[in-house]
Design a protein around this motif. Structure first.
Motif, PDB file in Angstrom:
ATOM      1  N   VAL A   1      -4.387   7.283   2.122  1.00 40.38           N
ATOM      2  CA  VAL A   1      -3.155   6.544   1.923  1.00 40.38           C
ATOM      3  C   VAL A   1      -3.343   6.940   3.746  1.00 40.38           C
ATOM      4  O   VAL A   1      -2.606   8.148   3.476  1.00 40.38           O
ATOM      5  CB  VAL A   1      -2.344   6.420   0.766  1.00 40.38           C
ATOM      6  CG1 VAL A   1      -1.707   7.584   0.770  1.00 40.38           C
ATOM      7  CG2 VAL A   1      -1.420   5.489   0.798  1.00 40.38           C
TER       8      VAL A   1
ATOM      9  N   ILE B   1      -6.009  -0.596  -2.662  1.00 36.53           N
ATOM     10  CA  ILE B   1      -4.632  -0.776  -3.726  1.00 36.53           C
ATOM     11  C   ILE B   1      -4.473  -1.456  -4.521  1.00 36.53           C
ATOM     12  O   ILE B   1      -4.461  -2.678  -4.348  1.00 36.53           O
ATOM     13  CB  ILE B   1      -3.577  -0.563  -3.161  1.00 36.53           C
ATOM     14  CG1 ILE B   1      -3.344   1.079  -2.046  1.00 36.53           C
ATOM     15  CG2 ILE B   1      -2.861  -0.063  -4.462  1.00 36.53           C
ATOM     16  CD1 ILE B   1      -2.356   1.026  -0.962  1.00 36.53           C
TER      17      ILE B   1
ATOM     18  N   SER C   1      -6.050   0.448   2.383  1.00 40.50           N
ATOM     19  CA  SER C   1      -5.285   2.019   2.170  1.00 40.50           C
ATOM     20  C   SER C   1      -5.105   2.577   3.695  1.00 40.50           C
ATOM     21  O   SER C   1      -4.549   3.228   3.956  1.00 40.50           O
ATOM     22  CB  SER C   1      -6.059   2.756   0.962  1.00 40.50           C
ATOM     23  OG  SER C   1      -6.229   2.378   0.325  1.00 40.50           O
TER      24      SER C   1
ATOM     25  N   TYR D   1      -0.405   3.730  -4.156  1.00 37.33           N
ATOM     26  CA  TYR D   1      -1.953   4.368  -3.745  1.00 37.33           C
ATOM     27  C   TYR D   1      -1.563   5.744  -4.798  1.00 37.33           C
ATOM     28  O   TYR D   1      -3.252   5.375  -5.671  1.00 37.33           O
ATOM     29  CB  TYR D   1      -1.826   4.499  -2.344  1.00 37.33           C
ATOM     30  CG  TYR D   1      -3.454   5.937  -2.398  1.00 37.33           C
ATOM     31  CD1 TYR D   1      -4.068   5.020  -1.588  1.00 37.33           C
ATOM     32  CD2 TYR D   1      -3.383   7.269  -2.428  1.00 37.33           C
ATOM     33  CE1 TYR D   1      -5.415   5.300  -2.176  1.00 37.33           C
ATOM     34  CE2 TYR D   1      -4.675   7.702  -2.308  1.00 37.33           C
ATOM     35  CZ  TYR D   1      -5.195   6.789  -1.824  1.00 37.33           C
ATOM     36  OH  TYR D   1      -6.843   7.884  -1.107  1.00 37.33           O
TER      37      TYR D   1
ATOM     38  N   GLN E   1     -10.688   5.165  -2.934  1.00 44.56           N
ATOM     39  CA  GLN E   1     -10.140   3.391  -2.824  1.00 44.56           C
ATOM     40  C   GLN E   1      -9.300   2.554  -1.898  1.00 44.56           C
ATOM     41  O   GLN E   1      -8.279   3.165  -1.031  1.00 44.56           O
ATOM     42  CB  GLN E   1      -8.697   4.161  -4.139  1.00 44.56           C
ATOM     43  CG  GLN E   1      -7.638   3.236  -4.719  1.00 44.56           C
ATOM     44  CD  GLN E   1      -8.880   2.313  -5.534  1.00 44.56           C
ATOM     45  OE1 GLN E   1      -9.699   2.734  -6.669  1.00 44.56           O
ATOM     46  NE2 GLN E   1      -8.009   0.706  -5.450  1.00 44.56           N
TER      47      GLN E   1
END
Ligand SMILES: [Zn+2]
Ligand SMILES: [Zn+2]
Length: 257
Positions: free
Chosen positions: A161, A117, A126, A139, A114
């Motif tokens: 994150v 976000i 992130s 997140y 990821q």
């Protein structure tokens, strides 16, 4: 775990920030005694807004990615087990159309990385340092939703994150995610590239919490060139990192596909 038998996190030059030929990655893995090698380059994606990404396999190279690796998978079948997947973000507003787009390719698995976000078209990275609890919270919300789709083999660098606030706040939100990941029994990746580069991940407090919660963990090399696949001292360092927190590493790093 003594050594890495499997690695499912490998990029190719097509994403624009990795180097080496597909064959060189495979030869490097074989030299290191890796038995299962999964390719998972940054997934091509067609964005509703027409946005084009600077870090993915471009759509026009997607066919070549799968064709080249499919041919090598067959050529090397007596030496190593090759799988072809992608690393993708979970963007809820376009996930159905994304899966439909990917169904045209022989994609064996998705790992969730990821890097943004919810929506990269808006640029919600992130990676940037932040003390904002809302960013931290969204997140992990985004990751929780990704887990619940049950489309991902595992979560890559779940501790990506870059929250610079206090550990207590971080742990509260990380644990919300860890509980769901445990419930869905989805493995979480200790990212070797992050460890080697001294990035914000792997993050100690995250893995301390993951060890307490009992989540299954896997090491992902996140190779962006062939060399790291056969860097045995770095493999060992990563295994030791997991051992330091008592993280529940998956036996031989092997997942069933
Ligand atoms: Zn990634
Ligand atoms: Zn990656």
């Amino acid at each position: 775990m003594e050594k890495l038998i499997a690695n499912y996190h490998t990029h190719t030059y097509r994403c624009g920030h990795a180097e080496g030929t597909d064959r060189e990655f495979i030869e490097s893995a074989i030299a290191a005694g890796i038995k299962i090698l999964g390719f998972s380059d940054h997934s091509p994606m067609i964005f509703p807004s027409g946005h084009t990404s600077s870090f993915r396999v471009p759509a026009e190279k997607a066919g070549d990615y799968f064709d080249s690796l499919t041919a090598l998978k067959d050529e090397y079948k007596n030496d190593i087990e090759i799988h072809i997947g992608v690393e993708a973000e979970y963007y809820p507003h376009m996930f159905d159309s994304y899966l439909e787009y990917m169904s045209a390719f022989p994609c064996e698995y998705f790992i969730c990385g990821q890097h943004f976000i919810y929506d990269e078209e808006k640029g919600n990275s992130s990676f940037g340092k932040t003390e904002d609890v809302n960013i931290l919270s969204s997140y992990f919300d985004n990751l929780i939703e990704a887990v619940k789709t049950e489309k991902f083999l595992y979560i890559a660098h779940p501790d990506l994150v870059n929250f610079t606030g206090d550990d207590e706040t971080y742990a509260f939100h990380a644990k919300r995610f860890l509980k769901v990941a445990l419930e869905y029994d989805i493995p979480l990746e200790i990212n070797r590239l992050g460890l080697e580069d001294g990035r914000q991940y792997p993050k100690d407090i995250f893995w301390k919490c993951a060890a307490e919660t009992g989540n299954r963990a896997i090491i992902g090399i996140d190779a962006h060139s062939p060399g790291p696949l056969s860097d045995l001292p770095m493999h060992r360092r990563c295994i030791e990192y997991a051992g330091k927190f008592g993280v529940n590493l998956i036996k031989d790093n092997i997942l069933s596909l």
